[in-house]
Write a protein that holds these residues in place. Structure first.
Motif, PDB file in Angstrom:
ATOM      1  N   VAL A  45      28.363  39.958  25.687  1.00  0.00           N
ATOM      2  CA  VAL A  45      29.241  39.930  27.132  1.00  0.00           C
ATOM      3  C   VAL A  45      29.690  40.589  28.291  1.00  0.00           C
ATOM      4  O   VAL A  45      29.868  41.472  27.744  1.00  0.00           O
ATOM      5  N   ASP A  46      29.308  40.280  29.926  1.00  0.00           N
ATOM      6  CA  ASP A  46      30.002  41.093  30.373  1.00  0.00           C
ATOM      7  C   ASP A  46      31.277  41.697  29.762  1.00  0.00           C
ATOM      8  O   ASP A  46      31.356  42.431  30.305  1.00  0.00           O
ATOM      9  N   PHE A  47      32.219  41.055  29.786  1.00  0.00           N
ATOM     10  CA  PHE A  47      33.922  40.619  29.661  1.00  0.00           C
ATOM     11  C   PHE A  47      34.093  40.171  29.309  1.00  0.00           C
ATOM     12  O   PHE A  47      34.540  39.111  29.247  1.00  0.00           O
ATOM     13  N   ALA A  48      35.385  40.723  28.498  1.00  0.00           N
ATOM     14  CA  ALA A  48      35.975  39.617  27.605  1.00  0.00           C
ATOM     15  C   ALA A  48      37.470  39.634  27.406  1.00  0.00           C
ATOM     16  O   ALA A  48      37.358  40.979  27.145  1.00  0.00           O
ATOM     17  N   CYS A  49      38.156  38.736  26.803  1.00  0.00           N
ATOM     18  CA  CYS A  49      39.315  39.234  26.610  1.00  0.00           C
ATOM     19  C   CYS A  49      39.617  38.115  25.060  1.00  0.00           C
ATOM     20  O   CYS A  49      40.029  36.872  25.317  1.00  0.00           O
ATOM     21  N   PHE A  50      40.188  38.865  24.430  1.00  0.00           N
ATOM     22  CA  PHE A  50      39.597  38.598  22.989  1.00  0.00           C
ATOM     23  C   PHE A  50      40.900  37.298  22.348  1.00  0.00           C
ATOM     24  O   PHE A  50      41.273  37.130  22.335  1.00  0.00           O
ATOM     25  N   GLU A  51      41.868  38.510  22.903  1.00  0.00           N
ATOM     26  CA  GLU A  51      43.202  37.663  22.861  1.00  0.00           C
ATOM     27  C   GLU A  51      43.654  35.688  23.599  1.00  0.00           C
ATOM     28  O   GLU A  51      43.874  35.245  22.694  1.00  0.00           O
ATOM     29  N   LEU A  52      42.731  35.732  24.962  1.00  0.00           N
ATOM     30  CA  LEU A  52      43.001  34.705  25.568  1.00  0.00           C
ATOM     31  C   LEU A  52      41.267  33.842  24.833  1.00  0.00           C
ATOM     32  O   LEU A  52      41.148  32.810  25.762  1.00  0.00           O
TER      33      LEU A  52
END
Length: 115
Positions: A45-52
């Protein structure tokens, strides 16, 4: 192999991805930590915020609606929220795109209970 491919994608980022990364990196949006070009399941994926559990995708001419729909459905089935922006929108309205990401971050951020 996926890690090597992700590394290659980070090195060859598009102008839109570079501009979006400039606004997402270093916890600039409500303290959310984004990573770029990372493996999530069988996808990068291009960008990921795993926490959210939030994924931001920059779509250019190489994307097809059918393939993106399958990819989005698989990521959402894994519990992620996927938001997509066209490259031309990122380049022409970066502030507006980052505001949409900010609103999604706020919507997904747990808030302490009020008394």
């Amino acid at each position: 192999m996926t890690t090597d491919r992700a590394r290659d994608l980070r090195r060859s980022a598009t102008d839109a991805e570079k501009r979006l990364w400039h606004g997402l990196r270093s916890r600039q949006i409500e303290g959310a930590k984004f990573r770029r070009q990372v493996p999530v399941g069988r996808y990068i994926v291009d960008f990921a915020c795993f926490e959210l559990m939030l994924i931001v995708e920059a779509d250019g001419g190489q994307h097809s609606e059918e393939a993106d729909a399958v990819r989005t459905a698989a990521l959402e089935a894994a519990g992620y929220k996927v938001i997509r922006f066209w490259n031309n929108d990122i380049l022409s309205n970066t502030h507006g795109v980052l505001e949409v990401v900010r609103e999604e971050v706020l919507a997904r951020t747990p808030h302490p209970p009020t008394r």
